[in-house]
Design a protein around this motif. Structure first.
Motif, PDB file in Angstrom:
ATOM      1  N   ARG A 185       0.809  -1.216   0.000  1.00 24.70           N
ATOM      2  CA  ARG A 185       0.000   0.000   0.000  1.00 24.70           C
ATOM      3  C   ARG A 185       0.843   1.267   0.000  1.00 24.70           C
ATOM      4  NH1 ARG A 185      -3.348  -3.835   1.900  1.00 24.70           N
ATOM      5  NH2 ARG A 185      -5.601  -3.575   1.586  1.00 24.70           N
ATOM      6  N   PHE A 186       2.127   1.131   0.235  1.00 21.95           N
ATOM      7  CA  PHE A 186       3.013   2.284   0.072  1.00 21.95           C
ATOM      8  C   PHE A 186       3.273   2.486  -1.413  1.00 21.95           C
ATOM      9  CE2 PHE A 186       4.129   1.553   4.568  1.00 21.95           C
ATOM     10  CZ  PHE A 186       4.011   2.854   5.033  1.00 21.95           C
ATOM     11  N   PHE A 187       2.949   3.656  -1.896  1.00 15.95           N
ATOM     12  CA  PHE A 187       3.127   3.978  -3.303  1.00 15.95           C
ATOM     13  C   PHE A 187       4.593   3.881  -3.687  1.00 15.95           C
ATOM     14  CE2 PHE A 187       3.368   6.916  -6.926  1.00 15.95           C
ATOM     15  CZ  PHE A 187       2.241   6.554  -7.650  1.00 15.95           C
ATOM     16  N   ALA A 227      -3.708  19.430  -8.816  1.00 14.93           N
ATOM     17  CA  ALA A 227      -2.575  18.857  -9.546  1.00 14.93           C
ATOM     18  C   ALA A 227      -2.728  17.347  -9.694  1.00 14.93           C
ATOM     19  CB  ALA A 227      -1.270  19.195  -8.828  1.00 14.93           C
ATOM     20  N   GLN A 228      -3.287  16.682  -8.702  1.00 12.30           N
ATOM     21  CA  GLN A 228      -3.516  15.238  -8.790  1.00 12.30           C
ATOM     22  C   GLN A 228      -4.482  14.905  -9.921  1.00 12.30           C
ATOM     23  OE1 GLN A 228      -4.804  13.978  -4.917  1.00 12.30           O
ATOM     24  NE2 GLN A 228      -2.807  14.307  -3.965  1.00 12.30           N
ATOM     25  N   GLN A 229      -5.507  15.734 -10.098  1.00 16.41           N
ATOM     26  CA  GLN A 229      -6.450  15.510 -11.195  1.00 16.41           C
ATOM     27  C   GLN A 229      -5.775  15.706 -12.545  1.00 16.41           C
ATOM     28  OE1 GLN A 229      -9.641  14.312 -10.851  1.00 16.41           O
ATOM     29  NE2 GLN A 229      -8.928  14.066  -8.751  1.00 16.41           N
ATOM     30  N   ILE A 230      -4.888  16.690 -12.639  1.00 20.63           N
ATOM     31  CA  ILE A 230      -4.153  16.912 -13.888  1.00 20.63           C
ATOM     32  C   ILE A 230      -3.280  15.713 -14.209  1.00 20.63           C
ATOM     33  CG2 ILE A 230      -2.367  18.336 -14.975  1.00 20.63           C
ATOM     34  CD1 ILE A 230      -3.493  20.721 -13.405  1.00 20.63           C
ATOM     35  N   VAL A 231      -2.631  15.160 -13.181  1.00 16.99           N
ATOM     36  CA  VAL A 231      -1.775  13.989 -13.386  1.00 16.99           C
ATOM     37  C   VAL A 231      -2.593  12.826 -13.940  1.00 16.99           C
ATOM     38  CG1 VAL A 231      -0.465  12.206 -12.169  1.00 16.99           C
ATOM     39  CG2 VAL A 231      -0.004  14.616 -11.716  1.00 16.99           C
ATOM     40  N   ARG A 232      -3.742  12.565 -13.357  1.00 19.13           N
ATOM     41  CA  ARG A 232      -4.561  11.428 -13.805  1.00 19.13           C
ATOM     42  C   ARG A 232      -5.089  11.632 -15.224  1.00 19.13           C
ATOM     43  NH1 ARG A 232      -6.079   7.273 -10.831  1.00 19.13           N
ATOM     44  NH2 ARG A 232      -5.360   7.180  -8.676  1.00 19.13           N
ATOM     45  N   ALA A 233      -5.263  12.885 -15.622  1.00 20.06           N
ATOM     46  CA  ALA A 233      -5.789  13.168 -16.960  1.00 20.06           C
ATOM     47  C   ALA A 233      -4.718  13.115 -18.037  1.00 20.06           C
ATOM     48  CB  ALA A 233      -6.461  14.542 -16.969  1.00 20.06           C
ATOM     49  N   MET A 234      -3.451  12.984 -17.661  1.00 18.01           N
ATOM     50  CA  MET A 234      -2.375  12.982 -18.656  1.00 18.01           C
ATOM     51  C   MET A 234      -2.427  11.718 -19.508  1.00 18.01           C
ATOM     52  SD  MET A 234       0.915  14.554 -16.692  1.00 18.01           S
ATOM     53  CE  MET A 234       1.900  14.435 -18.185  1.00 18.01           C
ATOM     54  N   GLY A 274       1.364  -2.595  -8.376  1.00 10.52           N
ATOM     55  CA  GLY A 274       2.669  -2.072  -8.783  1.00 10.52           C
ATOM     56  C   GLY A 274       2.649  -1.522 -10.194  1.00 10.52           C
ATOM     57  N   ALA A 275       1.936  -2.197 -11.110  1.00 10.64           N
ATOM     58  CA  ALA A 275       1.824  -1.682 -12.477  1.00 10.64           C
ATOM     59  C   ALA A 275       1.057  -0.370 -12.497  1.00 10.64           C
ATOM     60  CB  ALA A 275       1.138  -2.723 -13.361  1.00 10.64           C
ATOM     61  N   GLN A 276      -0.016  -0.285 -11.719  1.00 14.68           N
ATOM     62  CA  GLN A 276      -0.769   0.964 -11.621  1.00 14.68           C
ATOM     63  C   GLN A 276       0.118   2.083 -11.085  1.00 14.68           C
ATOM     64  OE1 GLN A 276      -3.787  -0.511  -8.997  1.00 14.68           O
ATOM     65  NE2 GLN A 276      -5.208  -1.016 -10.656  1.00 14.68           N
ATOM     66  N   THR A 277       0.890   1.762 -10.058  1.00 10.18           N
ATOM     67  CA  THR A 277       1.779   2.751  -9.456  1.00 10.18           C
ATOM     68  C   THR A 277       2.796   3.257 -10.467  1.00 10.18           C
ATOM     69  OG1 THR A 277       1.544   1.794  -7.248  1.00 10.18           O
ATOM     70  CG2 THR A 277       3.514   3.108  -7.658  1.00 10.18           C
ATOM     71  N   LEU A 278       3.361   2.341 -11.236  1.00  8.44           N
ATOM     72  CA  LEU A 278       4.415   2.707 -12.181  1.00  8.44           C
ATOM     73  C   LEU A 278       3.895   3.684 -13.240  1.00  8.44           C
ATOM     74  CD1 LEU A 278       7.364   2.238 -12.790  1.00  8.44           C
ATOM     75  CD2 LEU A 278       6.738   0.182 -14.074  1.00  8.44           C
ATOM     76  N   VAL A 279       2.714   3.422 -13.762  1.00  5.08           N
ATOM     77  CA  VAL A 279       2.151   4.304 -14.791  1.00  5.08           C
ATOM     78  C   VAL A 279       1.756   5.650 -14.195  1.00  5.08           C
ATOM     79  CG1 VAL A 279       0.225   4.616 -16.396  1.00  5.08           C
ATOM     80  CG2 VAL A 279       1.410   2.414 -16.272  1.00  5.08           C
ATOM     81  N   LEU A 280       1.089   5.627 -13.037  1.00  2.00           N
ATOM     82  CA  LEU A 280       0.649   6.882 -12.426  1.00  2.00           C
ATOM     83  C   LEU A 280       1.842   7.736 -12.009  1.00  2.00           C
ATOM     84  CD1 LEU A 280      -1.847   8.494 -11.607  1.00  2.00           C
ATOM     85  CD2 LEU A 280      -1.850   7.286  -9.416  1.00  2.00           C
ATOM     86  N   ALA A 281       2.866   7.105 -11.437  1.00  2.00           N
ATOM     87  CA  ALA A 281       4.056   7.850 -11.037  1.00  2.00           C
ATOM     88  C   ALA A 281       4.773   8.433 -12.250  1.00  2.00           C
ATOM     89  CB  ALA A 281       5.001   6.945 -10.257  1.00  2.00           C
ATOM     90  N   ALA A 282       4.787   7.694 -13.369  1.00  2.00           N
ATOM     91  CA  ALA A 282       5.419   8.212 -14.578  1.00  2.00           C
ATOM     92  C   ALA A 282       4.678   9.446 -15.091  1.00  2.00           C
ATOM     93  CB  ALA A 282       5.457   7.123 -15.646  1.00  2.00           C
ATOM     94  N   ALA A 301      12.671   6.600 -14.475  1.00  2.00           N
ATOM     95  CA  ALA A 301      12.946   7.456 -13.320  1.00  2.00           C
ATOM     96  C   ALA A 301      12.208   6.996 -12.066  1.00  2.00           C
ATOM     97  CB  ALA A 301      12.573   8.907 -13.651  1.00  2.00           C
ATOM     98  N   VAL A 302      11.045   6.360 -12.239  1.00  2.00           N
ATOM     99  CA  VAL A 302      10.233   5.998 -11.068  1.00  2.00           C
ATOM    100  C   VAL A 302      10.184   4.494 -10.836  1.00  2.00           C
ATOM    101  CG1 VAL A 302       8.797   8.052 -11.326  1.00  2.00           C
ATOM    102  CG2 VAL A 302       8.081   5.928 -12.431  1.00  2.00           C
ATOM    103  N   LEU A 303      10.889   3.720 -11.640  1.00  2.00           N
ATOM    104  CA  LEU A 303      10.804   2.261 -11.549  1.00  2.00           C
ATOM    105  C   LEU A 303      11.176   1.738 -10.166  1.00  2.00           C
ATOM    106  CD1 LEU A 303      10.575  -0.530 -13.151  1.00  2.00           C
ATOM    107  CD2 LEU A 303      13.071  -0.402 -13.253  1.00  2.00           C
ATOM    108  N   LEU A 304      12.335   2.150  -9.662  1.00  2.00           N
ATOM    109  CA  LEU A 304      12.840   1.550  -8.420  1.00  2.00           C
ATOM    110  C   LEU A 304      12.007   1.927  -7.196  1.00  2.00           C
ATOM    111  CD1 LEU A 304      16.681   1.791  -9.040  1.00  2.00           C
ATOM    112  CD2 LEU A 304      15.107  -0.102  -9.492  1.00  2.00           C
TER     113      LEU A 304
END
Length: 337
Positions: A185-187, A227-234, A274-282, A301-304
């Protein structure tokens, strides 16, 4: 008849607002890095998690500035800060709150809910691995659902809500390993490295004088939610999503797509979260970089920080000293990202 579209923002207004948010985010990053000296990469990774709405596990030796980083983030974003120092005798009610008998008008007493420190926009869970699993589990509902259940009543937490937890990797006496469900659950799991000699000189010079630096407020909690909404809309291309999915599937030791090294050394692979996290963090990484779409370098940049705590080695992998970070980068290279 009035024109119902007159009050709608124009594309130019959207662009101006986006530019203003990006400028404020960069000011917050610079202000935080000015206080937390020499940890620019750590600051960037925490900001990516905040923009994604995720929680962060900060892992590093004592005295590395982990607590200072959390306090400075709260200052820069105008977030209400709550802190819990985790100890073996800490109980779940010490975090979530409890019902107490409180005097009412007329002299009678009634049960009243007294909220715990978790009712804050930013919760610093200091040395989270020092509490028992029962107490650690008090964070699970809050981290996943944004609510707390006490005495059968579900109470919503403030928005935004983040948990930034710290743990010490070098001292294991009197500690309890975090359950896999809580780790997932830790992003991000962000490693806080030891500074080099030059950076250490700057830290000592800045922190041993009469004046202690504080970050000014650069954004509001409402700005962060926007800003979180902008990130999700990218947008993100299907090719990038497919590559991320293949990377995550290749971490599963029971799948035919996995290589010999994964089948030999990995106990459990990365979860779909983890896959969701990777895409959202990117997406958040791309926004901070100034791009309007996700590029392969954003994934790298966000993989690790996104996956290192979700890949579990087996006994042979631990005994042979397999480097999880190196293994994840090798799997990413195999997908051409």
């Amino acid at each position: 008849m009035t024109d119902s579209t007159a009050a709608l923002p124009t594309p130019a207004a959207h662009l101006n607002r986006l530019d203003a948010l990006l400028a404020a985010l960069h000011r917050a990053r610079e202000a935080t890095s000015a206080v937390v000296v020499g940890q620019e990469r750590v600051v960037d990774q925490v900001l990516v998690a905040l923009l994604s709405g995720g929680h962060v596990l900060l892992e590093g030796a004592p005295g590395m500035g982990k607590t200072l980083l959390v306090r400075t983030i709260a200052d820069a974003f105008g977030l209400d800060l709550g802190r819990v120092q985790f100890t073996p005798d800490l109980m779940p009610a010490d975090i979530t709150g409890t019902l107490v008998l409180a005097p009412q008008e007329g002299g009678a007493a009634a049960l009243t809910f007294m909220p715990g420190p978790i009712f804050a926009q930013l919760l610093l869970a200091d040395e989270v691995n020092r509490a028992t699993p029962k107490t650690q589990s008090a964070l699970l509902e809050a981290m996943q659902e944004g609510t707390v259940t006490v005495a059968g009543t579900v109470r919503a937490l403030p928005r935004p809500f983040f948990v930034l937890a710290t743990q010490n990797p070098i001292e294991q006496e009197g500690t309890y390993l975090l359950p896999e469900a809580q780790m997932d659950r830790f992003f991000f799991r962000v490693d806080v490295p030891f500074p080099d000699a030059g950076t250490l000189e700057r830290i000592v010079a800045q922190t041993t004088g009469l004046r202690q630096e504080r970050a000014p407020q650069c954004l509001t909690p409402a700005d962060l939610l926007e800003a979180q909404q902008i990130v999700r809309a990218m947008p993100v291309s299907p090719d990038v999503v497919q590559a991320v999915s293949r990377v995550v599937v290749s971490t599963q030791p029971t799948r035919p797509e996995s290589g010999a090294e994964v089948r030999r050394y990995v106990r459990f692979g990365v979860s779909p979260r983890g896959a969701q996290t990777l895409v959202l963090a990117a997406k958040a990484q791309a926004l901070l970089t100034g791009r309007a779409h996700v590029a392969p370098e954003d994934i790298r940049a966000v993989l690790l920080p996104a996956l290192r705590h979700r890949l579990q080695l087996n006994f042979e992998g631990v005994a042979d000293g397999i480097d999880r970070d190196a293994l994840l980068l090798k799997l990413l290279d195999a997908q051409g990202l």
